[in-house]
Write an enzyme that holds these catalytic residues in place. Sequence first.
Site, mmCIF file in Angstrom:
data_model
loop_
_atom_site.group_PDB
_atom_site.id
_atom_site.type_symbol
_atom_site.label_atom_id
_atom_site.label_comp_id
_atom_site.label_asym_id
_atom_site.label_seq_id
_atom_site.Cartn_x
_atom_site.Cartn_y
_atom_site.Cartn_z
ATOM 1 N N SER A 130 21.978 9.697 99.732
ATOM 2 C CA SER A 130 20.716 10.020 99.054
ATOM 3 C C SER A 130 20.851 11.220 98.147
ATOM 4 C CB SER A 130 19.656 10.377 100.096
ATOM 5 O OG SER A 130 19.404 9.312 100.952
ATOM 6 N N HIS A 151 22.945 3.394 95.560
ATOM 7 C CA HIS A 151 21.839 3.970 96.341
ATOM 8 C C HIS A 151 20.620 3.044 96.401
ATOM 9 C CE1 HIS A 151 18.649 7.365 96.773
ATOM 10 N NE2 HIS A 151 19.000 6.904 97.950
ATOM 11 N N GLU A 163 19.743 2.789 92.608
ATOM 12 C CA GLU A 163 20.336 3.776 91.694
ATOM 13 C C GLU A 163 21.850 3.598 91.704
ATOM 14 O OE1 GLU A 163 17.821 7.886 91.371
ATOM 15 O OE2 GLU A 163 18.720 7.514 93.307
ATOM 16 N N ASN A 201 15.238 10.957 94.554
ATOM 17 C CA ASN A 201 15.048 12.018 95.558
ATOM 18 C C ASN A 201 14.890 13.406 94.950
ATOM 19 O OD1 ASN A 201 14.940 10.467 97.896
ATOM 20 N ND2 ASN A 201 17.159 10.210 97.877
#
Length: 302
Positions: A130, A151, A163, A201
């Site tokens: 992450s 991701h 991602e 994130n």
Amino acid sequence: MLGTNNGRDGQMDIAKIGVVGAGQMGNGIAHVMALAGYDVLLNDISGEALKNAVDLIRKNLDRQVSREKISQDDMDAAMARITTTQTLTDLGATDLVIEAATEREPVKQAIFDELLPHLQPHTILTSNTSSISITRLASRTDRPEKFMGFHFMNPVPVMQLVELIRGIATDRETYDSCLAVVEKLGKTAASAEDFPAFIVNRILMPMINEAVYTLYEGVGNVKSIDESLKLGANHPMGPLELADFIGLDTCLAIMNVLHDGLADTKYRPCPLLTKYVEAGWLGRKTGRGFYDYRDETPVPTR
Ligand SMILES: CC(=O)CC(=O)SCCNC(=O)CCNC(=O)[C@H](O)C(C)(C)COP(=O)(O)OP(=O)(O)OC[C@H]1O[C@@H](n2cnc3c(N)ncnc32)[C@H](O)[C@@H]1OP(=O)(O)O
Ligand SMILES: NC(=O)C1=CN([C@@H]2O[C@H](COP(=O)(O)OP(=O)(O)OC[C@H]3O[C@@H](n4cnc5c(N)ncnc54)[C@H](OP(=O)(O)O)[C@@H]3O)[C@@H](O)[C@H]2O)C=CC1
């Protein structure tokens, strides 16, 4: 495809995918990969985690059948494509490995160290991290050009975005091969540069951390903070409910990567978040976090 890395030179044929870590992300990744036609070898150090993951995949596929999203034949074929192993080195026979173990760099490092001598030269190695630097993880492998960030978002079978993060050395064929996998899954790829916590994130986690500060400072309680964001900003889940869903250990780990990597006090993890993690109250996965999930209806813990 969102972002800038959208040219194509060539891509590898990927048939067999290894997934390391059978937690909430690993089981979701195995689910969508098997449904898309890939053979999946799912690994975890814990036999119980592997059993729970397969049970959960069956339950989630079953729900998709009953809602007529997929057929019973699709489900049976997907289940038949998933095998499990507690022996990490069995993943040597795969074309693409997605590491989805706990968000701690030494854990990921130890996995790569053990796995690397067994990988075929063509195998692409990726991490579902992450937040952790892809370039740094890649630099400690024998294949930085064949390493990148892959991701997924939670819950994997539902969320549309993946991602894709290139390290400084990632080559075009590796990127294009991973992009082709995302497309085969019917998901949308977003290209993110390799800086702490990437795109989603970098934006989401400071909001969650701020919600914990709002609780810590007594501006609101768990219920009022979550309801305010659901009713006032149309978020599907309140930020504290979402933190419990992601896992408070993972949220804290991401905040620490942002804080250390960007050296800005605005990313300081809330001490209350640290306290919950120290208590082992990690959210849904441990039965308690900002809510207590041990009864049928979740009860706020503050
Ligand atoms: C931390 C990181 O590194 C990155 C991240 O992942 S950040 C987290 C990103 N994720 C989010 O922000 C999730 C926010 N929450 C939501 O979008 C929604 O609350 C939710 C999709 C999780 C649930 O939606 P809902 O409408 O409340 O529930 P529900 O109606 O039961 O479920 C909607 C669908 O999701 C499915 N679903 C829900 N939870 C699921 C799960 N854990 N696994 C698989 N499928 C699930 C349901 O089966 C249902 O499917 P259908 O549409 O096919 O019927
Ligand atoms: N939670 C989320 O919303 C998201 C998480 N991610 C990332 O995905 C990764 C996994 O997160 P998540 O699934 O939530 O975490 P979980 O805690 O649910 O699962 C992690 C799993 O990895 C296992 N594990 C730990 N060490 C090893 C090892 N050496 N070899 C194999 N398996 C191991 C754990 O076993 P045990 O429990 O026995 O330690 C556990 O089963 C993290 O990098 C996280 O940042 C990415 C997107 C969203």
